[in-house]
Design an enzyme around this catalytic site. Structure first.
Site, mmCIF file in Angstrom:
data_model
loop_
_atom_site.group_PDB
_atom_site.id
_atom_site.type_symbol
_atom_site.label_atom_id
_atom_site.label_comp_id
_atom_site.label_asym_id
_atom_site.label_seq_id
_atom_site.Cartn_x
_atom_site.Cartn_y
_atom_site.Cartn_z
ATOM 1 N N HIS A 158 0.841 -1.192 0.000
ATOM 2 C CA HIS A 158 0.000 0.000 0.000
ATOM 3 C C HIS A 158 0.879 1.246 0.000
ATOM 4 O O HIS A 158 2.104 1.143 0.021
ATOM 5 C CB HIS A 158 -1.000 -0.005 1.151
ATOM 6 C CG HIS A 158 -0.436 -0.012 2.540
ATOM 7 N ND1 HIS A 158 0.293 -1.065 3.062
ATOM 8 C CD2 HIS A 158 -0.488 0.921 3.537
ATOM 9 C CE1 HIS A 158 0.637 -0.794 4.300
ATOM 10 N NE2 HIS A 158 0.197 0.410 4.610
ATOM 11 N N HIS A 196 1.372 3.950 2.061
ATOM 12 C CA HIS A 196 1.895 4.697 3.200
ATOM 13 C C HIS A 196 3.425 4.812 3.145
ATOM 14 O O HIS A 196 4.113 3.871 2.712
ATOM 15 C CB HIS A 196 1.455 4.048 4.505
ATOM 16 C CG HIS A 196 0.017 4.316 4.838
ATOM 17 N ND1 HIS A 196 -0.689 3.597 5.774
ATOM 18 C CD2 HIS A 196 -0.853 5.243 4.353
ATOM 19 C CE1 HIS A 196 -1.929 4.059 5.859
ATOM 20 N NE2 HIS A 196 -2.053 5.059 5.014
ATOM 21 N N ASP A 243 5.772 4.492 5.252
ATOM 22 C CA ASP A 243 6.570 3.441 5.896
ATOM 23 C C ASP A 243 6.437 2.102 5.179
ATOM 24 O O ASP A 243 6.884 1.068 5.684
ATOM 25 C CB ASP A 243 6.222 3.302 7.378
ATOM 26 C CG ASP A 243 4.805 2.833 7.637
ATOM 27 O OD1 ASP A 243 3.906 3.167 6.829
ATOM 28 O OD2 ASP A 243 4.571 2.127 8.640
ATOM 29 N N HIS A 244 5.856 2.141 3.984
ATOM 30 C CA HIS A 244 5.757 0.946 3.138
ATOM 31 C C HIS A 244 6.271 1.176 1.727
ATOM 32 O O HIS A 244 6.725 0.226 1.082
ATOM 33 C CB HIS A 244 4.311 0.440 3.098
ATOM 34 C CG HIS A 244 3.860 -0.106 4.401
ATOM 35 N ND1 HIS A 244 3.867 -1.446 4.697
ATOM 36 C CD2 HIS A 244 3.436 0.521 5.534
ATOM 37 C CE1 HIS A 244 3.457 -1.625 5.949
ATOM 38 N NE2 HIS A 244 3.199 -0.438 6.474
ATOM 39 N N HIS A 266 -7.543 -0.755 5.481
ATOM 40 C CA HIS A 266 -6.537 0.111 6.094
ATOM 41 C C HIS A 266 -6.284 1.280 5.139
ATOM 42 O O HIS A 266 -6.309 2.446 5.531
ATOM 43 C CB HIS A 266 -5.267 -0.711 6.326
ATOM 44 C CG HIS A 266 -4.112 0.063 6.878
ATOM 45 N ND1 HIS A 266 -4.126 0.647 8.126
ATOM 46 C CD2 HIS A 266 -2.878 0.334 6.356
ATOM 47 C CE1 HIS A 266 -2.968 1.241 8.349
ATOM 48 N NE2 HIS A 266 -2.188 1.070 7.280
ATOM 49 N N ASP A 305 -0.261 -4.207 6.369
ATOM 50 C CA ASP A 305 -0.969 -3.769 7.574
ATOM 51 C C ASP A 305 -2.416 -4.236 7.589
ATOM 52 O O ASP A 305 -3.222 -3.727 8.372
ATOM 53 C CB ASP A 305 -0.940 -2.237 7.669
ATOM 54 C CG ASP A 305 0.430 -1.693 8.021
ATOM 55 O OD1 ASP A 305 1.356 -2.487 8.250
ATOM 56 O OD2 ASP A 305 0.586 -0.452 8.044
ATOM 57 N N HIS A 330 4.563 -5.099 11.039
ATOM 58 C CA HIS A 330 4.929 -4.422 12.285
ATOM 59 C C HIS A 330 4.970 -5.400 13.457
ATOM 60 O O HIS A 330 4.235 -6.395 13.481
ATOM 61 C CB HIS A 330 3.920 -3.319 12.625
ATOM 62 C CG HIS A 330 3.913 -2.180 11.665
ATOM 63 N ND1 HIS A 330 4.760 -1.110 11.767
ATOM 64 C CD2 HIS A 330 3.145 -1.939 10.569
ATOM 65 C CE1 HIS A 330 4.518 -0.243 10.788
ATOM 66 N NE2 HIS A 330 3.540 -0.738 10.039
#
Length: 251
Positions: A55, A57, A59-60, A112, A131, A169
Site C-alpha cells: 500500500h 503509506h 513506511d511501506h 486500512h 498492515d 509491524h
C-alpha cells in the site's frame, strides 16, 4: 526453495527480502527504509530486482525511489502507490506476479487503505499482508469501511490454514492486551498471550505467525463467531468488526 530474510526497520517495522536462488531474483516487500534494504541485500549477496508494495503509506513505499535509483529494479504496486512513487507495473486483485519460478497471487485486502493488497505465494506457503492483519490485530481503518475491511479479512481467512503470515509491524504485545479484553474466555488466546509476553521479554520476534492460530485467537478474524457477536453487540460480522475496530482505536 524460496528464501525470506526478515529484519527490523524504523521503530517497529519489519523489512522483508524474498529471494529465489535459482533465478537470482530478489524482491523487497515494501520499502520502509531504503538504506536498510540496500545494506541487508548487500550483506546477503543478493541483487534487488523487484519491489512489491502492499500500500501507499510512506513506511511501506517511502524507499521505492532510492532503491530504484540504486538497483534499477522493477516497482510493482497497487495504483494508490502513485501518490508517493512512480510504478513500473500496476497490479490489482486477481493478478499474479512472479519471482523466478515462484508465483504470487494478488489479493485485495482494502480497508486500512482502499487499495491495500497482499501477496500470497501458495507454493511457498506464505502471505505478505502488510498492515491488513497483524498477530492478534489488524490495521487501523484509515480509508475503508467496515464492510470492505471485513470482506478483505474473509479473503485472508480463506487461505490454507497452514499459511504463514508475514505482517509489517511488531505490534503483537499491544494487540494481545486488547485481544484478551475483547475475548476473555478464549483459552487458546490466553495461552498465546502468555507466549507473546515471554517472547517479547527476550526481545524475540512474534512474526511470522500461522493463519491457523490467528483464526483461533485474533478477535478481528473472529467477528463472525457467535460468542463474539453476542459480546460486542453486532448482528452481522461487519457490525461486530466495526465495534471491535472502534474499541481498539480508543483502547
Amino acid at each position: 526453495m524460496i528464501e525470506i530474510h526478515q529484519f527490523p526497520c524504523l521503530s517497529d517495522n519489519y523489512g522483508y527480502l524474498v529471494h529465489d536462488p535459482e533465478s537470482g531474483e530478489t524482491t523487497c516487500i515494501d520499502t520502509p527504509d531504503a538504506k536498510a534494504y540496500l545494506a541487508e541485500a548487500e550483506a546477503k549477496g543478493w541483487k534487488i530486482t523487484h519491489i512489491w508494495n502492499t500500500h501507499w503509506h510512506p513506511d511501506h513505499a517511502g524507499g521505492n525511489e532510492a532503491i530504484k535509483a540504486a538497483t534499477d529494479c522493477t516497482i510493482i504496486a497497487p495504483q494508490e502507490v502513485e501518490r508517493i512513487s512512480a510504478i513500473d507495473q500496476i497490479i490489482k486483485h486477481g493478478d499474479t506476479v512472479t519471482l523466478g519460478r515462484f508465483v504470487a497471487e494478488v489479493i485485495d485486502v482494502g480497508g486500512h487503505t482502499n487499495g491495500h493488497i497482499a501477496f500470497h505465494m501458495p507454493e511457498a506457503g506464505v502471505a505478505f499482508v502488510g498492515d491488513a492483519v497483524f498477530a492478534l490485530g489488524c490495521g487501523r481503518m484509515f480509508e475503508g469501511t467496515p464492510g470492505q475491511f471485513w470482506a478483505s479479512l474473509e479473503r485472508l481467512k480463506a487461505l490454507p490454514p497452514e499459511t504463514m503470515l508475514y505482517c509489517a509491524h511488531e505490534y503483537t504485545a499491544a494487540n494481545a492486551k486488547f485481544a484478551v479484553h475483547a475475548d476473555p474466555e478464549n483459552a487458546a488466546l490466553s495461552a498465546y498471550a502468555d507466549e507473546i509476553a515471554d517472547k517479547r521479554s527476550r526481545e524475540e520476534r512474534t512474526v511470522p505467525m500461522p493463519l491457523s492460530r490467528e483464526l483461533e485467537t485474533n478477535p478481528f478474524l473472529r467477528a463472525d463467531n457467535p460468542a463474539m457477536q453476542t459480546r460486542w453487540g453486532g448482528e452481522t460480522p461487519q457490525e461486530t468488526f466495526a465495534a471491535l475496530r472502534a474499541a481498539k482505536d480508543s483502547f
